[in-house]
Write a protein that holds these residues in place. Sequence first.
Motif, PDB file in Angstrom:
ATOM      1  N   VAL A 107       1.308  -1.631   5.711  1.00 10.08           N
ATOM      2  CA  VAL A 107       1.041  -1.675   4.270  1.00 10.08           C
ATOM      3  C   VAL A 107       2.280  -2.075   3.475  1.00 10.08           C
ATOM      4  CG1 VAL A 107      -0.842  -0.001   4.398  1.00 10.08           C
ATOM      5  CG2 VAL A 107       1.483   0.818   3.999  1.00 10.08           C
ATOM      6  N   ASN A 108       3.274  -2.612   4.152  1.00  6.54           N
ATOM      7  CA  ASN A 108       4.511  -3.016   3.483  1.00  6.54           C
ATOM      8  C   ASN A 108       4.441  -4.432   2.916  1.00  6.54           C
ATOM      9  OD1 ASN A 108       7.068  -1.977   2.754  1.00  6.54           O
ATOM     10  ND2 ASN A 108       8.062  -3.291   4.259  1.00  6.54           N
ATOM     11  N   GLY A 109       3.320  -5.095   3.149  1.00  2.19           N
ATOM     12  CA  GLY A 109       3.104  -6.448   2.650  1.00  2.19           C
ATOM     13  C   GLY A 109       1.882  -7.022   3.330  1.00  2.19           C
ATOM     14  N   TYR A 110       0.855  -7.370   2.547  1.00  3.33           N
ATOM     15  CA  TYR A 110      -0.359  -7.926   3.145  1.00  3.33           C
ATOM     16  C   TYR A 110      -1.097  -8.763   2.106  1.00  3.33           C
ATOM     17  CZ  TYR A 110      -2.592  -3.720   1.063  1.00  3.33           C
ATOM     18  OH  TYR A 110      -3.020  -2.728   0.219  1.00  3.33           O
ATOM     19  N   SER A 111      -2.209  -9.378   2.511  1.00  2.35           N
ATOM     20  CA  SER A 111      -2.866 -10.393   1.681  1.00  2.35           C
ATOM     21  C   SER A 111      -4.323 -10.052   1.396  1.00  2.35           C
ATOM     22  CB  SER A 111      -2.825 -11.764   2.384  1.00  2.35           C
ATOM     23  OG  SER A 111      -1.515 -12.170   2.666  1.00  2.35           O
ATOM     24  N   LEU A 112      -4.818 -10.639   0.313  1.00  4.14           N
ATOM     25  CA  LEU A 112      -6.247 -10.716   0.033  1.00  4.14           C
ATOM     26  C   LEU A 112      -6.498 -12.031  -0.693  1.00  4.14           C
ATOM     27  CD1 LEU A 112      -6.623 -10.237  -3.254  1.00  4.14           C
ATOM     28  CD2 LEU A 112      -6.523  -7.834  -2.640  1.00  4.14           C
ATOM     29  N   PHE A 113      -7.779 -12.410  -0.843  1.00  5.02           N
ATOM     30  CA  PHE A 113      -8.053 -13.566  -1.693  1.00  5.02           C
ATOM     31  C   PHE A 113      -9.203 -13.262  -2.634  1.00  5.02           C
ATOM     32  CE2 PHE A 113     -11.058 -15.001   1.728  1.00  5.02           C
ATOM     33  CZ  PHE A 113     -12.185 -15.260   0.961  1.00  5.02           C
ATOM     34  N   MET A 114      -9.215 -13.996  -3.737  1.00  7.47           N
ATOM     35  CA  MET A 114     -10.313 -13.956  -4.693  1.00  7.47           C
ATOM     36  C   MET A 114     -10.751 -15.382  -4.973  1.00  7.47           C
ATOM     37  SD  MET A 114      -8.990 -10.908  -7.272  1.00  7.47           S
ATOM     38  CE  MET A 114      -7.252 -11.390  -7.304  1.00  7.47           C
ATOM     39  N   ALA A 115     -11.968 -15.531  -5.420  1.00  4.21           N
ATOM     40  CA  ALA A 115     -12.494 -16.865  -5.732  1.00  4.21           C
ATOM     41  C   ALA A 115     -13.404 -16.779  -6.946  1.00  4.21           C
ATOM     42  CB  ALA A 115     -13.260 -17.439  -4.534  1.00  4.21           C
ATOM     43  N   GLY A 116     -13.412 -17.859  -7.748  1.00  4.73           N
ATOM     44  CA  GLY A 116     -14.260 -17.895  -8.935  1.00  4.73           C
ATOM     45  C   GLY A 116     -13.740 -16.971 -10.015  1.00  4.73           C
ATOM     46  N   GLY A 175       0.815  -1.206   0.000  1.00  2.00           N
ATOM     47  CA  GLY A 175       0.000   0.000   0.000  1.00  2.00           C
ATOM     48  C   GLY A 175       0.847   1.254   0.000  1.00  2.00           C
ATOM     49  N   GLU A 176       0.216   2.365   0.340  1.00  2.00           N
ATOM     50  CA  GLU A 176       0.918   3.656   0.289  1.00  2.00           C
ATOM     51  C   GLU A 176       1.084   4.308   1.658  1.00  2.00           C
ATOM     52  OE1 GLU A 176      -0.415   6.354  -2.745  1.00  2.00           O
ATOM     53  OE2 GLU A 176      -0.688   4.743  -4.228  1.00  2.00           O
ATOM     54  N   LEU A 177       0.005   4.387   2.430  1.00  2.00           N
ATOM     55  CA  LEU A 177       0.065   5.032   3.737  1.00  2.00           C
ATOM     56  C   LEU A 177      -0.643   4.165   4.772  1.00  2.00           C
ATOM     57  CD1 LEU A 177      -0.788   8.766   2.892  1.00  2.00           C
ATOM     58  CD2 LEU A 177       1.413   7.881   3.664  1.00  2.00           C
ATOM     59  N   PRO A 178      -0.068   3.994   5.969  1.00  2.00           N
ATOM     60  CA  PRO A 178      -0.718   3.172   6.992  1.00  2.00           C
ATOM     61  C   PRO A 178      -1.810   3.936   7.731  1.00  2.00           C
ATOM     62  CG  PRO A 178       1.381   3.960   7.816  1.00  2.00           C
ATOM     63  CD  PRO A 178       1.275   4.442   6.393  1.00  2.00           C
ATOM     64  N   LEU A 179      -2.782   4.452   6.978  1.00  2.00           N
ATOM     65  CA  LEU A 179      -3.898   5.209   7.528  1.00  2.00           C
ATOM     66  C   LEU A 179      -5.187   4.670   6.924  1.00  2.00           C
ATOM     67  CD1 LEU A 179      -2.384   8.801   7.157  1.00  2.00           C
ATOM     68  CD2 LEU A 179      -2.546   7.477   9.275  1.00  2.00           C
ATOM     69  N   HIS A 180      -6.203   4.485   7.755  1.00  2.00           N
ATOM     70  CA  HIS A 180      -7.429   3.839   7.285  1.00  2.00           C
ATOM     71  C   HIS A 180      -8.095   4.603   6.148  1.00  2.00           C
ATOM     72  CE1 HIS A 180      -7.537   0.735  10.302  1.00  2.00           C
ATOM     73  NE2 HIS A 180      -7.415   1.626  11.273  1.00  2.00           N
TER      74      HIS A 180
END
Length: 480
Positions: free
Chosen positions: A403-412, A146-151
């Motif tokens: 935000v220096n490294g994180y995950s998400l997932f997708m399906a279908g 990401g870019e900035l660690p702010l919500h």
Amino acid sequence: MGRRNKSDCCSVHLSVMNRRGFLKNSSAGFGWLAFAGLLGGQVQAATKKPLPQFVAPVKNVIFCFMDGGPSHVDTFDPKPALKIHEGKAIGKEAVSKRSQSNASRVWLGSPWKFQQRGESGLWVSDLFPHLASIADELCVVRSLVGELPLHGQQNLLLHTGRIIGQAPSMGAWVSYGLGTENNNLPAYVVLNNDWVPNGGLENFGSSFLPATHQATQVRAKGKPVDNIQPADPLSLQKRKLALLAEQDLAFATQASEASPIESAIANYETAFRMQTLVPEVADISHEPLHIQREYGVDSKDEHQHYYATQTLRARRLVEAGVRFVEITCPSFDSNNSPWDQHGLLKQNHEKNAWITEQSIAALILDLKRRGLLDETLVVWAGEMGRTPHTPKVTSTCGRDHHVNGYSLFMAGGGLKGGMTFGETDEFGNSVVEHPLTIHDIHATILHQLGINHEDLIFRHGGRDHRLTDVHGHVIREILS
């Protein structure tokens, strides 16, 4: 209104006797609203909006927004080194501007065990037992930056591609690019859970795109949509709408830019048609009881009950032809970033998981049973991850913004299931393989919908804009 004299009437007729005027006058007032049905094609021709450039595998997107930032090292990115070095200072070399960190912080191991799941052996923690049971359907991306660690900034980046907002949301771009499959429903719906996330309503807005592309919000509790039940008889509604259309038409002939007025007219007509279909789609009471139980609608926990209700509605909406559906998380402790566990990590991550993951797993299974998973892309993502370190290891400690490294997932949606892509270092502190930005995710989503992200443009403020701005590439390694 005062009575017009004959000369006034003639002057009005002369000023509007173009295509709009002809349609209005030849259709006895209310028939003018049928013009809104032609509006999409007219606007598309005027703006040279791209059509799908190939036979797209995906028709719809369901975005499960995990607001607050689920911890990547506690969900889909196992790091045994964290447990081995727990309590030891991270040191200067691990400090990053993209996370809340300093050299005196200490590593924190995960309180949940990871196991390899399904035939694919995908690593999923015990935090997500239901998602673990469908691991072979999940495509996990572990290398987001990401870019900035702010919500607020990260929420806007996730939704609009810009940390400052002032741009259309992803759902609005999809609506603009493809329109709706069902003229009785909007193309973009947000199934909200009674609060606005950090970054505000810009997360769901259309910004400089025509207003027809902003999200329609459907709430979990009470009436799904305000004023959806008609207060007037149908005949009176038609007369009111005809008057509104006539007034808007008169104004449009004098305005320098008619498209906002045209958008307003189109919204009137959509709202009129929604009166019948929205209550029907939102009503899940006729769903089989075993389906409701599978989603968790029968839960005695009100937050899980409402989230399950919204998730089941999401399936019904894509079945009905809505292009883009977003589901937000409910807040159980008045935190408008529900996954934001700076303290009480174990307690509150487990609560969030309890509320959401059964319903999401059920949604993916339900779509697959109905033959809809291949044409529906399910996206699960927060705006950031969480630090693999903490100020001090205690029974109530938590993780901070990362935000220096994180995950998400997708399906279908034509993606490979049971796989991971990208990698963080041994502590989950930074990306070491295939770093990706949210622009790459956006480009990939649009690609699966049949749109080249570089061609989905809108001219505003003297330059061409697009969801991915000047960035983004399709992640072809995860496509099936």
